[in-house]
Design an enzyme around this catalytic site. Structure first.
Site, PDB file in Angstrom:
ATOM      1  N   ILE A  11       0.834  -1.206   0.000  1.00 31.63           N
ATOM      2  CA  ILE A  11       0.000   0.000   0.000  1.00 31.63           C
ATOM      3  C   ILE A  11       0.871   1.259   0.000  1.00 31.63           C
ATOM      4  O   ILE A  11       0.370   2.349   0.280  1.00 31.63           O
ATOM      5  CB  ILE A  11      -0.999   0.022   1.179  1.00 31.63           C
ATOM      6  CG1 ILE A  11      -0.281  -0.049   2.523  1.00 31.63           C
ATOM      7  CG2 ILE A  11      -2.036  -1.091   1.031  1.00 31.63           C
ATOM      8  CD1 ILE A  11      -1.202   0.204   3.723  1.00 31.63           C
ATOM      9  N   SER A  12       2.128   1.117  -0.345  1.00 27.72           N
ATOM     10  CA  SER A  12       3.044   2.264  -0.370  1.00 27.72           C
ATOM     11  C   SER A  12       2.975   2.993  -1.710  1.00 27.72           C
ATOM     12  O   SER A  12       3.311   2.415  -2.750  1.00 27.72           O
ATOM     13  CB  SER A  12       4.480   1.778  -0.139  1.00 27.72           C
ATOM     14  OG  SER A  12       5.416   2.794  -0.479  1.00 27.72           O
ATOM     15  N   PRO A  13       2.580   4.269  -1.710  1.00 23.37           N
ATOM     16  CA  PRO A  13       2.529   4.991  -2.983  1.00 23.37           C
ATOM     17  C   PRO A  13       3.912   5.181  -3.604  1.00 23.37           C
ATOM     18  O   PRO A  13       4.051   5.170  -4.827  1.00 23.37           O
ATOM     19  CB  PRO A  13       1.894   6.332  -2.615  1.00 23.37           C
ATOM     20  CG  PRO A  13       2.214   6.511  -1.163  1.00 23.37           C
ATOM     21  CD  PRO A  13       2.179   5.131  -0.577  1.00 23.37           C
ATOM     22  N   ALA A  15       6.424   3.108  -3.350  1.00 23.43           N
ATOM     23  CA  ALA A  15       6.800   1.845  -3.987  1.00 23.43           C
ATOM     24  C   ALA A  15       6.163   1.770  -5.375  1.00 23.43           C
ATOM     25  O   ALA A  15       6.798   1.335  -6.344  1.00 23.43           O
ATOM     26  CB  ALA A  15       6.371   0.662  -3.128  1.00 23.43           C
TER      27      ALA A  15
END
EC number: 5.99.1.4
Length: 199
Positions: A11-13, A15
């Site tokens: 859920i890391s933008p 990444a």
């Protein structure tokens, strides 16, 4: 042959905004990579980080501006306030872990497909049907979403412990086998130079 441990949250933008940068570096230098999805909130709790919703408003506002700028610069679509964020990252992480163990598909594509589903396609990556579709799109057996649950849960927890031990505190985070650490998608050029022996 050099090796990189890639710690990240599904859920890391940031990444997501790394795009295929890591995979391009892998191909250029013949580097092997272990993908290590982890619980980012758990990592923040262990290393002094603050979840986005708990940050000062000025930090929250800057984050949204930065996401939009980086996405535009990298030519990637993004919704900086996606419908399904935050969501449970465990199911998609388990699927990545199972796929890495099983082989047979494109792991880098799977990771990006999952991240894109969250940040550009308004899909809930906690839902089994979404995870199965991502597995299939990347050339993996969609049944891995179900069969890899136990192994996924154990490895997911272990990834967090290994991240803390390795000095990881955010996502994306890249650690080389000679213990050089690179935090953020904007540090990929430095990782590239390091692997080339120039930095």
């Amino acid at each position: 042959m050099a090796h990189v441990d890639y710690y990240f949250s599904t859920i890391s933008p940031f990444a997501y905004l790394s795009g295929t940068g890591l995979e391009d570096i892998m191909a250029r230098h013949g580097v092997t990579v272990t993908y290590k999805p982890l619980d980012i909130i758990g990592l923040f709790e262990r290393t002094g980080g603050t979840p986005p919703a708990q940050r000062h408003p000025s930090r929250q506002e800057y984050r949204l501006q930065e996401l939009a700028r980086v996405a535009k610069h990298n030519g990637l679509p993004i919704n900086v306030k996606p419908a399904h964020f935050p969501t449970n990252a465990a199911p998609s992480s388990y699927a990545i872990i199972a796929a890495q163990s099983a082989g047979g598909g494109d792991l880098g594509k799977l990771v990006q497909t999952i991240l894109r589903a969250c940040w550009a396609e308004e899909k809930n990556i906690a839902e089994d049907d979404v995870v199965r579709a991502c597995l299939s799109d990347a050339g993996f057996d969609p049944g891995l979403a179900d069969s890899g649950m136990l192994q996924g849960a154990e490895t997911y927890a272990r990834n967090l412990e290994q991240a803390v031990e390795a000095g990881v505190f955010g996502s994306p985070f890249y650690v080389t086998d000679d213990d050089q650490r690179f935090w953020g998608q904007d540090r990929l050029p430095y990782l590239d130079l390091h692997l080339a022996g120039k930095l």
